[in-house]
Design a protein around this motif. Structure first.
Motif, short mmCIF file in Angstrom:
data_model
loop_
_atom_site.label_atom_id
_atom_site.label_comp_id
_atom_site.label_asym_id
_atom_site.label_seq_id
_atom_site.Cartn_x
_atom_site.Cartn_y
_atom_site.Cartn_z
N LEU A 101 41.54 8.61 36.15
CA LEU A 101 40.91 9.30 36.03
C LEU A 101 41.20 10.66 35.10
O LEU A 101 40.73 11.26 34.39
N VAL A 105 41.33 12.45 31.22
CA VAL A 105 41.07 13.58 30.75
C VAL A 105 42.27 14.58 30.66
O VAL A 105 42.02 15.18 29.96
N ILE A 108 42.34 13.69 26.90
CA ILE A 108 41.07 14.11 26.38
C ILE A 108 41.47 16.18 26.16
O ILE A 108 41.57 16.91 24.93
N ALA A 109 42.18 16.27 27.59
CA ALA A 109 42.78 17.51 27.15
C ALA A 109 44.14 18.03 25.93
O ALA A 109 43.90 18.92 25.45
N GLU A 142 36.66 20.33 31.37
CA GLU A 142 37.77 19.48 31.94
C GLU A 142 37.68 19.56 33.82
O GLU A 142 37.46 18.09 34.08
N ILE A 145 34.51 17.51 34.16
CA ILE A 145 34.50 15.96 33.48
C ILE A 145 35.32 15.30 35.30
O ILE A 145 35.18 13.59 35.51
N LEU A 146 35.60 15.77 35.01
CA LEU A 146 36.42 15.51 36.34
C LEU A 146 35.85 15.42 37.72
O LEU A 146 36.06 14.09 38.62
N LEU A 187 27.82 15.67 33.84
CA LEU A 187 28.37 14.98 32.91
C LEU A 187 27.71 15.30 31.74
O LEU A 187 28.65 14.98 30.25
N GLU A 194 32.47 19.75 25.01
CA GLU A 194 33.82 18.55 25.16
C GLU A 194 33.52 18.26 22.84
O GLU A 194 34.47 18.55 22.58
N ARG A 235 36.30 11.07 19.52
CA ARG A 235 36.35 11.67 20.15
C ARG A 235 34.76 11.54 21.24
O ARG A 235 34.58 11.46 22.33
N LEU A 239 33.49 9.41 24.64
CA LEU A 239 32.93 9.82 25.18
C LEU A 239 31.55 9.78 25.61
O LEU A 239 30.96 9.47 26.91
#
Length: 319
Positions: A101, A105, A108-109, A142, A145-146, A187, A194, A235, A239
């Protein structure tokens, strides 16, 4: 035999996200156009736009450095690596053990940060404004999402995304629990933010008072702009695919079988198209919220994710 299927699943995920991302964007635009009473440009219009941009000459503003030049390629590269890791078609791949995970993430970041640095590198007012807004949104998205995926990982006992998806497919009650519903809502809001969709951002606007993503890419042209657009589309597809894999995991191949992989491909395309159509239809009736209210919306989604983690922890411990 099994090794060939596993590698084919990885290649298939990358190809589907890379080649299908413009089609998903075109599909969403077409759905929105039909709901607004317009004919629309067609599902393949993003591919035609990319072909036109690839024929143009790239232009680099005076004074820009490596951050501006490498950002488009880095944006696409991070999306490609994330597409290979996230279980979109199969949970049994050679890289499934690395699909943590935090790694996904972070990828993506990294793409978000690269584009923000490119906006700052131009030295323009719009670029700096867009980068500032983008990092403000990312600082709230972020962690959401985490936490939302982490809430789903507590019953599985691991942060490995393929293991989370496999466990959810075998035990559907997890997704219908309070923690699963809260995590899904958090989410979904994080995905909207995002990917720069309404109500957080309007991807079709160029008004300096409201734009976020577009402000960072105004200086790009030609093939560089084509890469930026492709990265943003990938992206979005990635997602949406991650959301569908976590919330509706049924149909994903869990073993090395060509038939299961083919079925997973068809179901993945159907689920992403359905999510894209729902999102496009919602954008017709939603209005973009004021920029100063975006942190309030994202803070609310973060609170939902935090409640999901709390509920998953206590309900899991009670059971």
């Amino acid at each position: 035999m099994s090794t060939a299927v596993e590698y084919a699943a990885v290649v298939g995920q990358v190809v589907v996200v890379g080649a299908g991302a413009p089609l998903v964007t075109g599909w969403m635009r077409q759905v929105r156009a039909r709901l607004e009473g317009r004919a629309g440009a067609g599902v393949f219009q993003p591919w035609r736009d990319a072909r036109k941009l690839m024929r143009k000459e790239p232009i680099t503003p005076v004074g820009t450095g490596p951050a501006f030049r490498t950002a488009p390629a880095l944006l696409v590269a991070t999306a490609v690596v994330a597409a290979a890791l996230v279980p979109l078609l199969s949970t049994d791949t050679p890289v499934s053990g690395h699909a943590d995970l935090i790694v996904v993430v972070a990828l993506i970041a990294l793409g978000t940060m690269a584009l923000a640095l490119a906006g700052l590198d131009t030295g323009t007012a719009f670029g700096g404004m867009g980068a500032s807004r983008e990092m403000t949104v990312a600082a709230l998205v972020e962690p959401t999402i985490l936490l939302s995926v982490f809430a789903l990982s507590i019953p599985a006992g691991t942060t490995n995304i393929p293991a989370i998806v496999s466990g959810a497919a075998n035990e559907p009650a997890r997704l219908a629990s309070p923690a699963g519903l809260l995590a899904t809502a958090a989410l979904a809001v994080a995905v909207l933010a995002e990917t720069g969709r309404i109500p957080v951002d309007n991807p079709s606007t160029h008004l300096e008072l409201t734009m976020i993503h577009e402000a960072m890419v105004l200086e790009y042209a030609g093939p560089d702009l084509a890469l930026v657009e492709l990265g943003a589309q990938m992206r979005l597809t990635l997602l949406l695919g991650l959301l569908s894999s976590l919330v509706v995991p049924w149909g994903i191949a869990t073993g090395a079988s060509w038939a299961a992989l083919a079925l997973a491909l068809v179901l993945f395309a159907a689920k992403v198209c359905l999510l894209g159509a729902v999102l496009a239809a919602a954008e017709v009736f939603w209005a973009k919220i004021r920029l100063f209210r975006v942190p309030e919306l994202l803070a609310g989604s973060f609170l939902l994710a935090l409640l999901a983690v709390t509920a998953s922890y206590f309900l899991g411990g009670a059971s």
